[in-house]
Enzyme design. Structure first.
Site, short mmCIF file in Angstrom:
data_model
loop_
_atom_site.label_atom_id
_atom_site.label_comp_id
_atom_site.label_asym_id
_atom_site.label_seq_id
_atom_site.Cartn_x
_atom_site.Cartn_y
_atom_site.Cartn_z
N GLU A 176 38.41 38.36 16.06
CA GLU A 176 37.59 39.33 16.84
C GLU A 176 38.13 40.47 16.86
O GLU A 176 38.04 41.49 17.87
CB GLU A 176 37.81 38.44 18.30
CG GLU A 176 37.13 37.23 18.38
CD GLU A 176 35.78 37.03 18.51
OE1 GLU A 176 35.14 37.87 19.19
OE2 GLU A 176 35.03 36.08 17.90
N HIS A 252 39.15 37.28 25.02
CA HIS A 252 40.09 38.16 24.22
C HIS A 252 41.35 38.39 24.97
O HIS A 252 41.50 38.69 26.20
CB HIS A 252 39.26 39.29 23.91
CG HIS A 252 38.02 39.23 23.09
ND1 HIS A 252 36.87 39.92 23.49
CD2 HIS A 252 37.88 38.46 21.87
CE1 HIS A 252 35.86 39.56 22.47
NE2 HIS A 252 36.41 38.69 21.58
N CYS A 370 36.79 47.41 25.66
CA CYS A 370 36.06 46.82 24.78
C CYS A 370 35.14 47.81 24.00
O CYS A 370 34.60 47.50 22.90
CB CYS A 370 35.18 45.90 25.44
SG CYS A 370 35.74 44.49 26.29
O1 SUG Z 1 31.66 38.90 22.64
N1 SUG Z 1 29.55 40.03 25.39
C1 SUG Z 1 30.72 40.43 24.43
C2 SUG Z 1 31.76 40.98 25.23
C3 SUG Z 1 32.95 41.36 24.32
C4 SUG Z 1 33.98 42.28 25.00
N2 SUG Z 1 34.79 42.87 24.32
C5 SUG Z 1 36.19 42.69 24.39
N3 SUG Z 1 36.79 41.83 25.24
N4 SUG Z 1 36.83 43.22 23.43
C6 SUG Z 1 31.21 38.94 23.82
O2 SUG Z 1 31.44 37.97 24.51
C7 SUG Z 1 27.40 39.19 25.91
C8 SUG Z 1 25.84 39.36 25.25
C9 SUG Z 1 25.02 38.60 26.22
O3 SUG Z 1 25.19 37.65 26.86
O4 SUG Z 1 23.76 39.20 26.15
C10 SUG Z 1 28.50 39.54 24.88
O5 SUG Z 1 28.38 39.40 23.53
#
Ligand code: SUG
Length: 446
Positions: A176, A252, A370
């Site tokens: 990730e 994460h 993020c």
């Molecule tokens: O991978 N949300 C992302 C959020 C990423 C956050 N990144 C970090 N913590 N670095 C994920 O879960 C949700 C999309 C949706 O539900 O429409 C989403 O992909």
């Protein structure tokens, strides 16, 4: 003598299809806001406003472009055919969930775009990039090809920059990116300690692992990246994330810890073996003493840390210490707001706290940290990048006008199959690659 270097932040520009599809099991915000109507225009402007405020303070602020969505080539690879409009019509009818997955604006969260090792740490003294395969979620697993193209278009000079393909896209090598990777150091140009945090060991089923939610990063993936980037064993720490935290919604490591320079700001539930992690970092860090800022559950319960995204703040070196750039939600959760009131007065490394409104992204589980990928660059490397992606007053004006011209201010799940939306996206992105000087990076441009 170490070279002078800075930390540049590359934020993901939110794409025109930003929507709430509930795609991320294990990410509490994504699941709780499923099917809400989103505002892509506001989302992109909130992101740009954050970048502008930080650029105005003198931070080097870059931008990574959004991806083409809905992604028709993925749908064609899965058997949908005919014209683009026909592909959309078929998938909207037969599989709205698949349409939502190929329409997500998830590349905005560039902390997941790649893992980056600065030249001071690598054996060939180049900056190394590995796009994350994001194999844990289908909608994110389709990002790395275009991410790789963007990174190559920006960091093009191979005498300074080395690009690796994403790791094999299977759960054993689930990766990730920088969301599970923190670099601690004295000055940015000095060798640092790269801390890789993983959720699970893939090849040992007996090892501790979360029970409810998936661990997205494996130890094997982190080890592979350390090898590919040519990192020295004595400068790397592999640490397991606390499985209980993953099961509470910490999908994460950057939802529960953030580090920069010699400071590590983390919740007591972050690591499975906290003492060992700190000892390993202390032993490997040269030219600086680790300043560990530990937040206890008694002050900030884990669920409050998750609800507020306290640890998904950006920790930035400032002239008088460190700035913590927190999401607005931190002021809406009493324990966190109280904690922040005392943080600066406590005399630790954090000397100021500032609030940023990124609510549109937060509702999908993406806070300030993020939204950015950090790249430490020495002066020559900074000069060698494609400067068209660095935020200036002029670029900010051009991009806000571009967003105003091309983005909708409402988007619901039912609209994702609208062929007009696809046309709007392609027209906007074609213009964007021109504005940012990226050449052709999208499938529809190749
Ligand atoms: O991978 N949300 C992302 C959020 C990423 C956050 N990144 C970090 N913590 N670095 C994920 O879960 C949700 C999309 C949706 O539900 O429409 C989403 O992909």
């Amino acid at each position: 003598m170490a070279k002078h270097a800075v930390e540049a932040n590359f934020d993901g520009l939110v794409g025109p299809t930003h929507n709430y599809a509930g795609l991320s099991w294990g990410n509490v915000a994504s699941k709780s806001n499923v099917s809400s109507v989103s505002n892509p225009k506001e989302a992109a402007l909130q992101g740009l406003a954050k970048m502008k405020r930080l650029a105005d303070r003198g931070y080097v602020q870059g931008i990574l472009p959004p991806h083409e969505r809905p992604h028709i080539p993925t749908l064609r690879a899965l058997g949908f055919d005919g014209s683009d409009a026909r592909v959309l019509e078929q998938v909207a009818r037969s599989s709205p969930a698949l349409l939502a997955a190929v329409s997500s604006a998830s590349p905005m969260w560039t902390a997941n775009a790649a893992t980056v090792s600065p030249s001071a740490d690598t054996s060939d003294h180049r900056v190394h990039f590995t796009p994350a395969n994001l194999s844990a979620k289908f909608h994110r697993s389709i990002e790395h090809t275009v991410t790789g193209r963007s990174l190559k278009a920006i960091f093009a000079d191979d005498s300074y920059f080395a690009h690796h393909p994403a790791l094999p896209s299977v759960s054993h090598f689930g990766d990730e990116g920088a969301a599970n990777h923190t670099r601690l150091c004295g000055e940015y140009g000095e060798p640092g300690v790269e801390l890789f945090v993983y959720g699970q060991t893939a090849f040992n089923e007996q090892a501790p692992a979360p029970k409810k939610y998936p661990a997205r990063q494996t130890l094997e993936a982190s080890q592979a990246i350390a090898r590919l980037h040519g990192l020295k064993d004595q400068r790397v720490v592999f640490a397991q994330q606390n499985p209980e935290a993953i099961d509470a919604g910490v999908f994460h490591n950057d939802v529960i810890a953030v580090g920069n320079g010699n400071a590590l700001f983390y919740h007591e539930m972050a690591f499975l073996e906290e003492e060992q992690v700190l000892a390993d970092i202390r032993e490997r860090l040269v030219g600086a003493e680790l300043e560990a800022v530990r937040v206890c559950s008694a002050d900030v319960p884990l669920e409050d840390a998750i609800a507020s995204y306290l640890f998904n703040s950006q920790l930035l070196k400032s002239p008088d210490g460190m700035l913590l750039a927190v999401p607005g939600e931190c002021r809406e959760v009493a324990s966190v707001s109280r904690y922040l009131d005392n943080l600066v007065a406590s005399g630790g490394p954090v000397t100021s706290v500032e609030v940023f409104d990124v609510k549109q992204s937060m509702r999908n589980g993406g806070g300030p940290a993020c939204l950015r990928l950090r790249v430490a660059l020495d002066d020559d490397e900074l000069n060698a990048i494609n400067r068209g992606v660095l935020l200036t007053d002029d670029l900010y004006e051009r991009l806000t006008a571009w967003v105003a011209a091309h983005y909708r201010d409402e988007l619901s799940q039912d609209e994702l199959g609208d062929p007009m939306l696809l046309e709007e996206v392609r027209k906007a992105l074609d213009e964007l690659t021109g504005i940012m000087g990226l050449g052709s990076i999208y499938d529809f441009q190749l």
